[in-house]
Design an enzyme around this catalytic site. Structure first.
Site, PDB file in Angstrom:
ATOM      1  N   ASP A  54      -7.736  17.007 -15.716  1.00 16.93           N
ATOM      2  CA  ASP A  54      -7.973  15.436 -16.149  1.00 16.93           C
ATOM      3  C   ASP A  54      -7.760  15.384 -17.774  1.00 16.93           C
ATOM      4  O   ASP A  54      -8.323  15.972 -18.355  1.00 16.93           O
ATOM      5  CB  ASP A  54      -9.464  15.220 -15.887  1.00 16.93           C
ATOM      6  CG  ASP A  54      -9.804  13.698 -16.011  1.00 16.93           C
ATOM      7  OD1 ASP A  54      -9.313  13.096 -16.889  1.00 16.93           O
ATOM      8  OD2 ASP A  54     -10.714  13.206 -15.410  1.00 16.93           O
TER       9      ASP A  54
ATOM     10  N   ARG B  89       1.011  -1.247   0.122  1.00 14.12           N
ATOM     11  CA  ARG B  89      -0.128   0.068   0.062  1.00 14.12           C
ATOM     12  C   ARG B  89       0.806   1.253  -0.186  1.00 14.12           C
ATOM     13  O   ARG B  89       0.435   2.391  -0.428  1.00 14.12           O
ATOM     14  CB  ARG B  89      -0.900  -0.096   1.109  1.00 14.12           C
ATOM     15  CG  ARG B  89      -1.946   1.168   1.316  1.00 14.12           C
ATOM     16  CD  ARG B  89      -2.884   1.304   2.249  1.00 14.12           C
ATOM     17  NE  ARG B  89      -2.969   0.616   3.413  1.00 14.12           N
ATOM     18  CZ  ARG B  89      -2.009   1.016   4.572  1.00 14.12           C
ATOM     19  NH1 ARG B  89      -1.706   2.348   4.513  1.00 14.12           N
ATOM     20  NH2 ARG B  89      -1.997   0.371   5.631  1.00 14.12           N
TER      21      ARG B  89
ATOM     22  N   LYS C 146      -8.874   3.810 -19.515  1.00 19.06           N
ATOM     23  CA  LYS C 146      -9.155   4.221 -20.760  1.00 19.06           C
ATOM     24  C   LYS C 146      -7.830   4.173 -21.751  1.00 19.06           C
ATOM     25  O   LYS C 146      -7.370   3.183 -21.869  1.00 19.06           O
ATOM     26  CB  LYS C 146      -9.810   5.822 -20.701  1.00 19.06           C
ATOM     27  CG  LYS C 146     -10.669   5.872 -19.693  1.00 19.06           C
ATOM     28  CD  LYS C 146     -11.949   5.052 -20.080  1.00 19.06           C
ATOM     29  CE  LYS C 146     -13.007   4.920 -18.603  1.00 19.06           C
ATOM     30  NZ  LYS C 146     -12.920   5.686 -17.562  1.00 19.06           N
TER      31      LYS C 146
ATOM     32  N   TYR D  50     -16.812  14.341 -16.199  1.00 17.25           N
ATOM     33  CA  TYR D  50     -17.281  13.287 -16.132  1.00 17.25           C
ATOM     34  C   TYR D  50     -18.220  13.241 -14.670  1.00 17.25           C
ATOM     35  O   TYR D  50     -17.703  13.765 -13.786  1.00 17.25           O
ATOM     36  CB  TYR D  50     -16.161  12.243 -15.742  1.00 17.25           C
ATOM     37  CG  TYR D  50     -16.413  10.774 -15.466  1.00 17.25           C
ATOM     38  CD1 TYR D  50     -17.478   9.985 -16.181  1.00 17.25           C
ATOM     39  CD2 TYR D  50     -16.063  10.081 -14.107  1.00 17.25           C
ATOM     40  CE1 TYR D  50     -17.808   8.789 -15.895  1.00 17.25           C
ATOM     41  CE2 TYR D  50     -16.577   8.762 -13.859  1.00 17.25           C
ATOM     42  CZ  TYR D  50     -17.374   8.349 -14.752  1.00 17.25           C
ATOM     43  OH  TYR D  50     -17.884   6.831 -14.252  1.00 17.25           O
TER      44      TYR D  50
HETATM   45  N1  LCS Z   1     -12.195  11.137 -15.592  1.00 19.07           N
HETATM   46  C1  LCS Z   1     -12.641  10.790 -16.770  1.00 19.07           C
HETATM   47  C2  LCS Z   1     -12.544  11.877 -18.009  1.00 19.07           C
HETATM   48  C3  LCS Z   1     -13.392   9.678 -17.074  1.00 19.07           C
HETATM   49  O1  LCS Z   1     -13.980   9.609 -17.978  1.00 19.07           O
HETATM   50  C4  LCS Z   1     -13.708   8.562 -16.039  1.00 19.07           C
HETATM   51  C5  LCS Z   1     -14.560   7.400 -16.287  1.00 19.07           C
HETATM   52  C6  LCS Z   1     -13.057   8.926 -14.798  1.00 19.07           C
HETATM   53  C7  LCS Z   1     -12.226   9.903 -14.681  1.00 19.07           C
HETATM   54  C8  LCS Z   1     -13.085   7.756 -13.775  1.00 19.07           C
HETATM   55  O2  LCS Z   1     -12.231   6.787 -14.002  1.00 19.07           O
HETATM   56  P1  LCS Z   1     -12.577   5.499 -13.221  1.00 19.07           P
HETATM   57  O3  LCS Z   1     -12.711   5.319 -11.784  1.00 19.07           O
HETATM   58  O4  LCS Z   1     -13.789   4.874 -14.171  1.00 19.07           O
HETATM   59  O5  LCS Z   1     -11.380   4.637 -13.717  1.00 19.07           O
HETATM   60  N2  LCS Z   1     -15.286   7.510 -17.175  1.00 19.07           N
HETATM   61  C9  LCS Z   1     -16.161   6.792 -17.756  1.00 19.07           C
HETATM   62  C10 LCS Z   1     -17.015   6.544 -18.903  1.00 19.07           C
HETATM   63  O6  LCS Z   1     -16.915   7.828 -19.436  1.00 19.07           O
HETATM   64  N3  LCS Z   1     -17.817   5.736 -18.888  1.00 19.07           N
HETATM   65  O7  LCS Z   1     -17.659   4.917 -17.986  1.00 19.07           O
HETATM   66  C11 LCS Z   1     -16.673   5.356 -16.918  1.00 19.07           C
END
Ligand code: LCS
Length: 398
Positions: free
Chosen positions: A186, A61, A211, A114
């Site tokens: 972001d 951790r 992603k 998001y």
């Molecule tokens: N920032 C952006 C721009 C995102 O698109 C997402 C997730 C996150 C942060 C959060 O990341 P995660 O915890 O899911 O790894 N976006 C998603 C979307 O557009 N569709 O499903 C998840």
């Protein structure tokens, strides 16, 4: 080990940064240190590691060699001093908020980001006295109007998910720094291959590595990358106690992904340009948003300055609105109806009823997320196959 050498291009850094052949046997692929804890040679050494007077690992951790390779790789790609890998993109977002905002502090953020990145502030951090204002950060005057004496953080997503609105990172950095605040960006939608916010003055960058960075729809993860080590140390101390750290196997899978990041991003972007052009000429389509189709001269100049390509996300609305959008989602065969983005497979989804459904309709419309908006994350398939699939889906509507 390849580090943060300015003479190397992103394609090379993707493959080599942070990774050297293993010191024990020379394995070219990074070893997975799948262990929760690390043995000390002596009581004295254990105490020295805890005291921070001797380097070395203690407990996963609080750091692990496989995770460290990924952090060094992504720090090099973003041009940062150091990085922290997290269990998800949201763990990166929430660790940032938890460290940088306290009772009475105010945040200005991109209205169209998001959904959960905004909702966790409005729903949860507000219980601890954190205040927020969400505006179109692409309009610097709106950022200035939202600003308060207690604003501590400007948090920008550019381009935004799913409206693809672009914000001027350098202008935001100048404004935030002149007013005693930090700028976080972001960068999930473009990846460091197409945009490096730290070079435009941001203090930290975060990604959902779920992603583009991982790119194969098989890992959930996140990362925070810092311009300066001091901020890395602050967030690191909080992350270690909050516990949203990455797992070694997760880090190893993401390291496989980063090797082909530049190749995937470019191929997907070529495909997206072809699909965006096709959509904008199709009679069933009302409008298309894609940074490569931007017509406003000031935004075009910003895109050329800040981004080395338009990326591979497209937002569009059909003339038949929501109902036509639903029929398209059900009508395509090669494109997969699923949320998430940035993988090798093309995904199609409907933000108002899926990724951004938890927002109020008023907030969605305020952020430009209309009821009929369809989001396409273009992958690495053959462009002609994708075009044929989209054409079949759209032709059925007119
Ligand atoms: N920032 C952006 C721009 C995102 O698109 C997402 C997730 C996150 C942060 C959060 O990341 P995660 O915890 O899911 O790894 N976006 C998603 C979307 O557009 N569709 O499903 C998840």
């Amino acid at each position: 080990m390849v580090d943060r050498r300015d003479d190397l291009n992103p394609d090379t850094l993707c493959i080599h940064a942070g990774q050297a052949p293993d010191s024990e046997f020379g394995a070219v692929a990074p070893p997975i240190y799948q262990t929760s804890t690390f043995a000390f040679d002596s009581a004295e050494q254990g105490a020295a590691r805890f005291a921070g007077t001797q380097p070395g690992y203690i407990y996963t951790r609080m750091g692990n060699p496989t995770i460290r390779m990924l952090e060094d790789n992504l720090a090099a790609l973003e041009g940062g001093a150091a990085a922290l890998a997290t269990s998800s993109g949201m763990a990166a977002v929430s660790t940032m908020y938890f460290t940088l905002l306290g009772q009475g502090d105010h945040l200005v953020g991109s209205a169209g980001m998001y959904g959960p990145s905004r909702l966790i502030v409005e729903r949860d951090f507000s219980r601890f006295g954190v205040k927020s204002t969400w505006v179109d950060t692409g309009d610097l005057e709106a950022v200035k109007a939202a600003w308060r004496p207690d604003t501590k953080l400007l948090y920008v997503e550019t381009p935004t998910n799913p409206t693809l609105a672009v914000t001027d990172i350098a202008a935001c950095a100048r404004w935030a720094h002149a007013h005693g605040a930090l700028l976080a960006v972001d960068n999930t939608f473009l990846s460091p291959v197409l945009q490096q916010p730290l070079k435009h003055g941001a203090d930290l960058v975060l990604h959902s590595v779920t992603k583009f960075i991982n790119g194969h729809a098989d890992v959930v993860g996140g990362v925070l990358v810092f311009r300066e080590e001091a901020l890395w140390k602050r967030l690191r101390a909080v992350l270690f106690y909050l516990g949203g750290t990455m797992d070694p196997h997760q880090a190893w899978l993401v390291l496989r992904g980063t090797k082909t990041l530049a190749l995937r991003v470019r191929k997907a972007q070529e495909n997206a340009a072809a699909l965006a052009g096709f959509l904008s000429n199709h009679p069933a389509v009302e409008w298309v948003r894609f940074p490569g189709l931007e017509t406003d001269p000031a935004k075009r100049a910003l895109i050329a300055r800040q981004m080395s390509g338009p990326g591979s996300l497209i937002a569009f609305e059909l003339k038949g609105g929501l109902e036509a959008g639903r029929r398209l989602l059900d009508g395509v065969k090669l494109m997969t109806l699923a949320v998430s983005l940035g993988g090798v497979e093309t995904l199609i989804q409907h933000p108002a009823s899926m990724t951004h459904a938890a927002m109020t309709r008023e907030n969605r419309l305020g952020a430009g997320i209309t009821d009929g908006l369809v989001r396409l994350s273009v992958g690495c398939e053959d462009a002609a196959d994708l075009l044929a699939d989209l054409k079949r889906g759209l032709d059925g509507l007119v």
